[in-house]
Design an enzyme around this catalytic site. Structure first.
Site, PDB file in Angstrom:
ATOM      1  N   ASN A 124       0.854  -1.195   0.000  1.00  0.00           N
ATOM      2  CA  ASN A 124       0.000   0.000   0.000  1.00  0.00           C
ATOM      3  C   ASN A 124       0.887   1.241   0.000  1.00  0.00           C
ATOM      4  O   ASN A 124       1.930   1.265   0.649  1.00  0.00           O
ATOM      5  CB  ASN A 124      -0.921   0.039   1.223  1.00  0.00           C
ATOM      6  N   ASP A 143      -4.493  22.906   7.918  1.00  0.00           N
ATOM      7  CA  ASP A 143      -4.821  21.834   6.967  1.00  0.00           C
ATOM      8  C   ASP A 143      -5.453  22.337   5.679  1.00  0.00           C
ATOM      9  O   ASP A 143      -5.694  23.527   5.515  1.00  0.00           O
ATOM     10  CB  ASP A 143      -5.748  20.821   7.664  1.00  0.00           C
ATOM     11  N   TRP A 182      -2.139   8.694   9.563  1.00  0.00           N
ATOM     12  CA  TRP A 182      -3.132   8.076   8.684  1.00  0.00           C
ATOM     13  C   TRP A 182      -4.484   8.112   9.393  1.00  0.00           C
ATOM     14  O   TRP A 182      -4.626   7.712  10.534  1.00  0.00           O
ATOM     15  CB  TRP A 182      -2.763   6.663   8.258  1.00  0.00           C
ATOM     16  N   GLU A 205      -1.096   1.178  -5.908  1.00  0.00           N
ATOM     17  CA  GLU A 205      -0.996   2.560  -6.413  1.00  0.00           C
ATOM     18  C   GLU A 205       0.113   2.672  -7.464  1.00  0.00           C
ATOM     19  O   GLU A 205       0.061   3.526  -8.340  1.00  0.00           O
ATOM     20  CB  GLU A 205      -0.706   3.532  -5.263  1.00  0.00           C
ATOM     21  N   TYR A 241       0.473  10.481   4.023  1.00  0.00           N
ATOM     22  CA  TYR A 241       0.011  10.927   5.332  1.00  0.00           C
ATOM     23  C   TYR A 241       1.121  11.799   5.922  1.00  0.00           C
ATOM     24  O   TYR A 241       2.276  11.371   5.973  1.00  0.00           O
ATOM     25  CB  TYR A 241      -0.232   9.754   6.286  1.00  0.00           C
ATOM     26  N   ARG A 242       0.756  12.975   6.388  1.00  0.00           N
ATOM     27  CA  ARG A 242       1.791  13.894   6.885  1.00  0.00           C
ATOM     28  C   ARG A 242       2.520  13.301   8.097  1.00  0.00           C
ATOM     29  O   ARG A 242       1.934  12.500   8.855  1.00  0.00           O
ATOM     30  CB  ARG A 242       1.150  15.223   7.257  1.00  0.00           C
TER      31      ARG A 242
HETATM   32  C1  LIG Z   1      -0.942  16.784   0.223  1.00  0.00           C
HETATM   33  C2  LIG Z   1      -1.799  15.700   0.806  1.00  0.00           C
HETATM   34  C3  LIG Z   1      -1.670  15.377   2.159  1.00  0.00           C
HETATM   35  C4  LIG Z   1      -2.457  14.369   2.714  1.00  0.00           C
HETATM   36  N1  LIG Z   1      -2.320  14.086   4.048  1.00  0.00           N
HETATM   37  C5  LIG Z   1      -3.049  13.091   4.593  1.00  0.00           C
HETATM   38  C6  LIG Z   1      -2.888  12.760   5.964  1.00  0.00           C
HETATM   39  O1  LIG Z   1      -2.109  13.362   6.695  1.00  0.00           O
HETATM   40  N2  LIG Z   1      -3.634  11.728   6.454  1.00  0.00           N
HETATM   41  C7  LIG Z   1      -4.502  11.013   5.668  1.00  0.00           C
HETATM   42  O2  LIG Z   1      -5.110  10.066   6.163  1.00  0.00           O
HETATM   43  N3  LIG Z   1      -4.691  11.341   4.373  1.00  0.00           N
HETATM   44  C8  LIG Z   1      -3.981  12.345   3.818  1.00  0.00           C
HETATM   45  N4  LIG Z   1      -4.133  12.654   2.499  1.00  0.00           N
HETATM   46  C9  LIG Z   1      -5.092  11.864   1.680  1.00  0.00           C
HETATM   47  C10 LIG Z   1      -4.574  10.478   1.410  1.00  0.00           C
HETATM   48  O3  LIG Z   1      -3.262  10.502   0.888  1.00  0.00           O
HETATM   49  C11 LIG Z   1      -5.498   9.730   0.444  1.00  0.00           C
HETATM   50  O4  LIG Z   1      -6.765   9.637   1.061  1.00  0.00           O
HETATM   51  C12 LIG Z   1      -4.994   8.363   0.069  1.00  0.00           C
HETATM   52  O5  LIG Z   1      -5.903   7.789  -0.851  1.00  0.00           O
HETATM   53  C13 LIG Z   1      -4.865   7.446   1.255  1.00  0.00           C
HETATM   54  O6  LIG Z   1      -4.355   6.213   0.829  1.00  0.00           O
HETATM   55  P1  LIG Z   1      -4.769   4.829   1.489  1.00  0.00           P
HETATM   56  O7  LIG Z   1      -6.271   4.733   1.481  1.00  0.00           O
HETATM   57  O8  LIG Z   1      -4.091   3.829   0.616  1.00  0.00           O
HETATM   58  O9  LIG Z   1      -4.260   4.792   2.893  1.00  0.00           O
HETATM   59  C14 LIG Z   1      -3.374  13.662   1.912  1.00  0.00           C
HETATM   60  C15 LIG Z   1      -3.499  13.988   0.563  1.00  0.00           C
HETATM   61  C16 LIG Z   1      -2.734  15.007   0.014  1.00  0.00           C
HETATM   62  C17 LIG Z   1      -2.889  15.344  -1.428  1.00  0.00           C
END
Ligand SMILES: Cc1cc2nc3c(=O)[nH]c(=O)nc-3n(C[C@H](O)[C@H](O)[C@H](O)COP(=O)(O)O)c2cc1C
Length: 480
Positions: free
Chosen positions: A167, A280, A185, A231, A171-172
């Site tokens: 995966n 945010d 996450w 991805e 996530y910051r």
């Molecule tokens: C710049 C940016 C920062 C992000 N930061 C977060 C974050 O801190 N936590 C989070 O859960 N999703 C964040 N997201 C959204 C996730 O990256 C997105 O929902 C992604 O599909 C999650 O992947 P996953 O479902 O495979 O875990 C961010 C997206 C962007 C564009």
């Protein structure tokens, strides 16, 4: 040709006048964010800060911060890429006859050519450091009341312990000290779901974080793919070339060979720490909360890396352009489930999850409601606070037209669907986090069976004959 890494992309951007080098000394604490913010709001170039006070590593921001750079990264407009995906999806699910099978073969072979490929060596491991400190990286503080410095553009790699599937999510990561960060996450995301499986087994989870990769792979980390779908296959498809990976040095994961910097380490079940607040992408601070901790045990990097970052804040910011790719690329997938959907728009002001405008070809009563409920049941569309459904002839990207149609065509007593469901973790208007109200607006033409027995009014348009005659005279009227 797809860009192999950020350096190739920067060269292409510079040639196109889409990258500006800033040699003036700047601080990673607030200054870079303020400059990047002002520039992205004007649709300006990507920025390479070459003189970051106290740090030897340059900082790159706003990589995908306008339409043109998105198109340069994809090699085409998001619509074109979505069209390619749509044609791939026309593959018969189970080819029935020989002809079907033969017809499917080239496209299956094409798809197979986009799977990521593991290579032996990559620039992201030119330097392998045990004696590193995260505090030596020029990590940004973006807003005054942020809890500290946050890595804002990380590609977080994990592996499902049951299936072995990879995966990647973004996530910051709040930098706590030289070796630890937060792992933000949200509970609904695949990264968190995978971690919960390690927690059930009381097993430490290995994690690798890539900072910088080719721009399409960076986008792919944000793509809301269903669990178990890689991805990096999406990235390979979008860039029309597989992503090259190298095996990490100390964890059983692979990362993009052409990343700038890689952090290897683990997240321990049961360990949490206060993370945030953070300014945010909603335009508000997300409050501090408990999140897992990422222990970094090894850092690998290029000899001369750049540190990529994004700044989020009051929309639209750079992430609006990432959202636009998602909007286009995922439309064919939504249409597979909901063939009546003609188009969809997630306006930047709605930060992906607050508003979706959906145009449908309606043929039976209740169809707009069916579409709303289906979308609320579809992956990360579940977070969508407001879904407005309009007829197929409405241009969902023209928000003035959308406002006109929605206000004209919905009856507040009949056409609003108020329900509850999961909400994005960043949602602050609901009384409790992560759960609350959803609103559906049926702004389609109503049918008699939908409680609208009187005829729907005819829309005003000029006759074709008069339009033609005025067109002929137009240039003589001096009205241009
Ligand atoms: C710049 C940016 C920062 C992000 N930061 C977060 C974050 O801190 N936590 C989070 O859960 N999703 C964040 N997201 C959204 C996730 O990256 C997105 O929902 C992604 O599909 C999650 O992947 P996953 O479902 O495979 O875990 C961010 C997206 C962007 C564009």
């Amino acid at each position: 040709m797809a860009c192999r890494d950020l350096h190739e992309f920067m060269t292409a951007l510079e040639e196109a006048g889409e990258l500006k080098r800033i040699a003036e000394p700047v601080s990673p604490v607030l200054e870079i964010a303020e400059i990047s913010h002002r520039v992205v709001k004007k649709g300006g170039p990507a920025l390479l800060f070459t003189n970051v006070s106290g740090y030897g590593t340059p900082v790159l921001t706003n990589i995908l911060g306008n339409r043109r750079r998105v198109e340069m990264s994809l090699g085409a407009g998001p619509e074109v890429v979505a069209g390619r995906l749509a044609s791939l999806l026309q593959l018969p699910a189970s080819p029935a006859g020989l002809v079907d099978k033969i017809r499917a073969l080239p496209r299956l072979a094409e798809l197979a050519s986009f799977f990521p490929r593991v290579v032996r060596r990559g620039p992201c491991q030119e330097v392998v450091a045990d004696d590193f400190s995260l505090e030596a990286l020029p990590v940004l503080q973006c807003w005054p009341r942020d809890a500290g410095r946050f890595i804002t553009l990380p590609l977080v790699f994990t592996r499902d312990p049951d299936t072995g599937a990879r995966n990647v999510g973004m996530y910051r990561l709040q930098v706590y000290d030289s070796r630890t960060t937060g792992m933000h996450w949200h509970r609904h995301k695949d990264g968190a779901a995978i971690f919960s499986r390690y927690r059930e087994r009381q097993q430490r989870m290995e994690v690798a974080v890539a900072l910088g990769a080719d721009p399409v792979t960076i986008y792919a980390a944000t793509a809301p793919l269903p669990p178990g779908m890689d991805e990096l296959l999406l990235a390979g498809f979008l860039r029309q070339e597989p992503v090259e990976l190298v095996r990490c040095r100390t964890v059983d994961l692979e990362v993009p060979a052409h990343a700038e910097i890689v952090l290897e380490g683990y997240v321990e079940p049961g360990e949490e720490r206060l993370e945030g607040p953070f300014g945010d992408h909603t335009g508000y601070y997300s409050p501090a909360d408990m999140y897992p901790v990422f222990h970094v045990t090894c850092l690998t990097r290029r000899r001369e890396p750049v540190y990529p970052a994004t700044v989020v804040g009051r929309p639209p910011m750079e992430d609006a352009f990432l959202g636009e790719i998602t909007e286009r690329v995922f439309l064919p997938l939504i249409k597979m489930q909901l063939p009546e959907v003609v188009d969809m728009h997630l306006p930047a002001e709605g930060v992906f999850h607050n508003l979706a405008v959906v145009a449908i070809r309606k043929s039976y009563p209740g169809q707009a409601r069916k579409v709303m409920h289906a979308l609320w049941g579809l992956g990360q569309m579940m977070f969508t606070k407001v879904i407005a459904v309009v007829d197929a002839d409405v241009d969902v990207h023209d928000l003035a037209e959308v406002r006109w149609r929605v206000l004209a065509n919905m009856d507040p007593q009949q056409d609003l669907v108020v329900t509850a469901g999961p909400l994005d973790a960043l949602e602050h208007a609901s009384p409790v986090p992560g759960y609350g109200g959803h609103l559906g607006i049926d702004a389609t033409r109503k049918l008699p069976e939908e409680g609208h027995p009187r005829p729907w009014p005819e829309e005003i348009t000029m006759s074709a004959e008069i339009t033609r005659r005025v067109n002929e005279k137009w240039s003589r009227l001096g009205l241009e």
